[in-house]
Design a protein around this motif. Structure first.
Motif, PDB file in Angstrom:
ATOM      1  N   GLY A 182      -0.796  -1.971   3.741  1.00  0.00           N
ATOM      2  CA  GLY A 182       0.295  -2.021   4.710  1.00  0.00           C
ATOM      3  C   GLY A 182       1.402  -2.948   4.263  1.00  0.00           C
ATOM      4  N   ASP A 183       1.038  -4.163   3.872  1.00  0.00           N
ATOM      5  CA  ASP A 183       2.034  -5.123   3.385  1.00  0.00           C
ATOM      6  C   ASP A 183       2.712  -4.600   2.126  1.00  0.00           C
ATOM      7  OD1 ASP A 183       1.236  -6.759   5.470  1.00  0.00           O
ATOM      8  OD2 ASP A 183       0.046  -8.098   4.199  1.00  0.00           O
ATOM      9  N   TRP A 184       1.903  -4.059   1.220  1.00  0.00           N
ATOM     10  CA  TRP A 184       2.437  -3.530  -0.035  1.00  0.00           C
ATOM     11  C   TRP A 184       3.411  -2.395   0.242  1.00  0.00           C
ATOM     12  CZ3 TRP A 184       2.691   1.124  -2.439  1.00  0.00           C
ATOM     13  CH2 TRP A 184       3.052   1.115  -3.792  1.00  0.00           C
ATOM     14  N   THR A 185       3.033  -1.466   1.121  1.00  0.00           N
ATOM     15  CA  THR A 185       3.880  -0.319   1.440  1.00  0.00           C
ATOM     16  C   THR A 185       5.200  -0.765   2.057  1.00  0.00           C
ATOM     17  OG1 THR A 185       1.924   1.052   1.787  1.00  0.00           O
ATOM     18  CG2 THR A 185       3.983   1.868   2.715  1.00  0.00           C
ATOM     19  N   ASP A 186       5.135  -1.686   3.008  1.00  0.00           N
ATOM     20  CA  ASP A 186       6.362  -2.177   3.643  1.00  0.00           C
ATOM     21  C   ASP A 186       7.297  -2.815   2.620  1.00  0.00           C
ATOM     22  OD1 ASP A 186       5.465  -1.275   6.110  1.00  0.00           O
ATOM     23  OD2 ASP A 186       4.737  -3.252   6.734  1.00  0.00           O
ATOM     24  N   ALA A 187       6.759  -3.639   1.735  1.00  0.00           N
ATOM     25  CA  ALA A 187       7.591  -4.313   0.721  1.00  0.00           C
ATOM     26  C   ALA A 187       8.140  -3.302  -0.290  1.00  0.00           C
ATOM     27  CB  ALA A 187       6.779  -5.391   0.009  1.00  0.00           C
ATOM     28  N   PHE A 188       7.293  -2.390  -0.736  1.00  0.00           N
ATOM     29  CA  PHE A 188       7.718  -1.397  -1.714  1.00  0.00           C
ATOM     30  C   PHE A 188       8.840  -0.536  -1.154  1.00  0.00           C
ATOM     31  CE2 PHE A 188       7.153   2.929  -3.578  1.00  0.00           C
ATOM     32  CZ  PHE A 188       7.540   2.619  -4.879  1.00  0.00           C
ATOM     33  N   THR A 200      -7.781   3.070  -3.815  1.00  0.00           N
ATOM     34  CA  THR A 200      -6.616   3.127  -4.699  1.00  0.00           C
ATOM     35  C   THR A 200      -5.633   4.250  -4.367  1.00  0.00           C
ATOM     36  OG1 THR A 200      -7.825   4.503  -6.274  1.00  0.00           O
ATOM     37  CG2 THR A 200      -7.894   2.104  -6.621  1.00  0.00           C
ATOM     38  N   THR A 201      -5.861   4.959  -3.247  1.00  0.00           N
ATOM     39  CA  THR A 201      -5.009   6.107  -2.908  1.00  0.00           C
ATOM     40  C   THR A 201      -4.522   6.011  -1.470  1.00  0.00           C
ATOM     41  OG1 THR A 201      -6.291   7.482  -4.419  1.00  0.00           O
ATOM     42  CG2 THR A 201      -4.857   8.629  -2.858  1.00  0.00           C
ATOM     43  N   LEU A 202      -3.223   6.194  -1.302  1.00  0.00           N
ATOM     44  CA  LEU A 202      -2.596   6.162   0.012  1.00  0.00           C
ATOM     45  C   LEU A 202      -1.810   7.450   0.218  1.00  0.00           C
ATOM     46  CD1 LEU A 202      -1.979   4.237   2.470  1.00  0.00           C
ATOM     47  CD2 LEU A 202       0.107   3.614   1.243  1.00  0.00           C
ATOM     48  N   VAL A 203      -1.853   7.991   1.423  1.00  0.00           N
ATOM     49  CA  VAL A 203      -1.054   9.152   1.794  1.00  0.00           C
ATOM     50  C   VAL A 203      -0.128   8.709   2.929  1.00  0.00           C
ATOM     51  CG1 VAL A 203      -1.088  11.506   2.714  1.00  0.00           C
ATOM     52  CG2 VAL A 203      -2.867  10.771   1.107  1.00  0.00           C
ATOM     53  N   LEU A 216      10.658  -0.400 -10.046  1.00  0.00           N
ATOM     54  CA  LEU A 216       9.984  -0.199 -11.339  1.00  0.00           C
ATOM     55  C   LEU A 216       8.922  -1.256 -11.610  1.00  0.00           C
ATOM     56  CD1 LEU A 216      12.827   0.853 -13.780  1.00  0.00           C
ATOM     57  CD2 LEU A 216      10.826   2.182 -13.118  1.00  0.00           C
ATOM     58  N   ASP A 217       9.141  -2.471 -11.122  1.00  0.00           N
ATOM     59  CA  ASP A 217       8.162  -3.546 -11.324  1.00  0.00           C
ATOM     60  C   ASP A 217       6.794  -3.197 -10.744  1.00  0.00           C
ATOM     61  OD1 ASP A 217       9.979  -5.144 -12.642  1.00  0.00           O
ATOM     62  OD2 ASP A 217      10.422  -6.406 -10.901  1.00  0.00           O
ATOM     63  N   ARG A 218       6.736  -2.243  -9.834  1.00  0.00           N
ATOM     64  CA  ARG A 218       5.474  -1.870  -9.197  1.00  0.00           C
ATOM     65  C   ARG A 218       4.799  -0.682  -9.889  1.00  0.00           C
ATOM     66  NH1 ARG A 218       8.749  -3.500  -4.916  1.00  0.00           N
ATOM     67  NH2 ARG A 218       7.907  -5.194  -3.673  1.00  0.00           N
ATOM     68  N   LEU A 276      -0.771  -1.619  -9.928  1.00  0.00           N
ATOM     69  CA  LEU A 276       0.488  -0.951 -10.231  1.00  0.00           C
ATOM     70  C   LEU A 276       0.353   0.555  -9.984  1.00  0.00           C
ATOM     71  CD1 LEU A 276       1.487  -2.804 -13.518  1.00  0.00           C
ATOM     72  CD2 LEU A 276       2.390  -3.176 -11.211  1.00  0.00           C
ATOM     73  N   ILE A 277       1.465   1.190  -9.612  1.00  0.00           N
ATOM     74  CA  ILE A 277       1.469   2.618  -9.329  1.00  0.00           C
ATOM     75  C   ILE A 277       1.220   3.398 -10.616  1.00  0.00           C
ATOM     76  CG2 ILE A 277       2.867   4.579  -8.571  1.00  0.00           C
ATOM     77  CD1 ILE A 277       4.453   2.553  -6.852  1.00  0.00           C
TER      78      ILE A 277
END
Length: 139
Positions: free
Chosen positions: A8-14, A77-80, A27-29, A110-111
């Motif tokens: 959740g935190d990662w998605t919001d920041a990304f 490791t997978t989000l939809v 790109l850093d991600r 990393l993605i």
């Protein structure tokens, strides 16, 4: 990476960086060989290709905003993600499109894969109409 709050935190920041069109932060991600598949376009694989895709999008738009409908963590490791994406063209048109995105991250967080399932035809139609109108003005 298996903690849902991390996603959740990662998605919001990304997506804050995606919506702000901050190409280098996005790109850093990505893993060096990470890929984006946008709609039915061929995959953009690696930082150079992903950068080109993001810069082309940025050149066509003045902004975008993701409105979340649903988020599902499928595996550690997978989000939809299901969203309505609000695209704002340089001509001022707002095009809102439903999307589903599947994101895979590797052991380094990393993605490795980001697949945007979208029918972008309405966005491209708006961009084409703006290009024709601009040509008529200058032509």
């Amino acid at each position: 990476m298996s903690d849902k709050s991390d996603w959740g935190d990662w998605t919001d920041a990304f997506y804050a960086d995606v919506d702000a069109q901050l190409t280098e932060r996005v790109l850093d991600r990505f893993a060096p060989d990470g890929e984006i598949v946008f709609g039915n376009n061929p995959p953009a694989i690696g930082h150079d290709a992903v950068r080109e895709l993001l810069e082309n999008l940025r050149a066509a738009l003045t902004g975008m905003r993701h409105e979340w409908c649903n988020r599902w963590q499928v595996t550690p490791t997978t989000l939809v993600l299901e969203a309505r994406v609000h695209y704002l063209t340089r001509g001022g048109a707002e095009v809102i499109l439903p999307t589903v995105t599947v994101i895979g991250r590797g052991p380094s967080a990393l993605i490795t894969s980001l697949r945007v399932h979208i029918d972008a035809a309405p966005l491209f139609a708006a961009l084409d109409a703006e290009a024709v109108a601009a040509q008529e003005v200058t032509g």
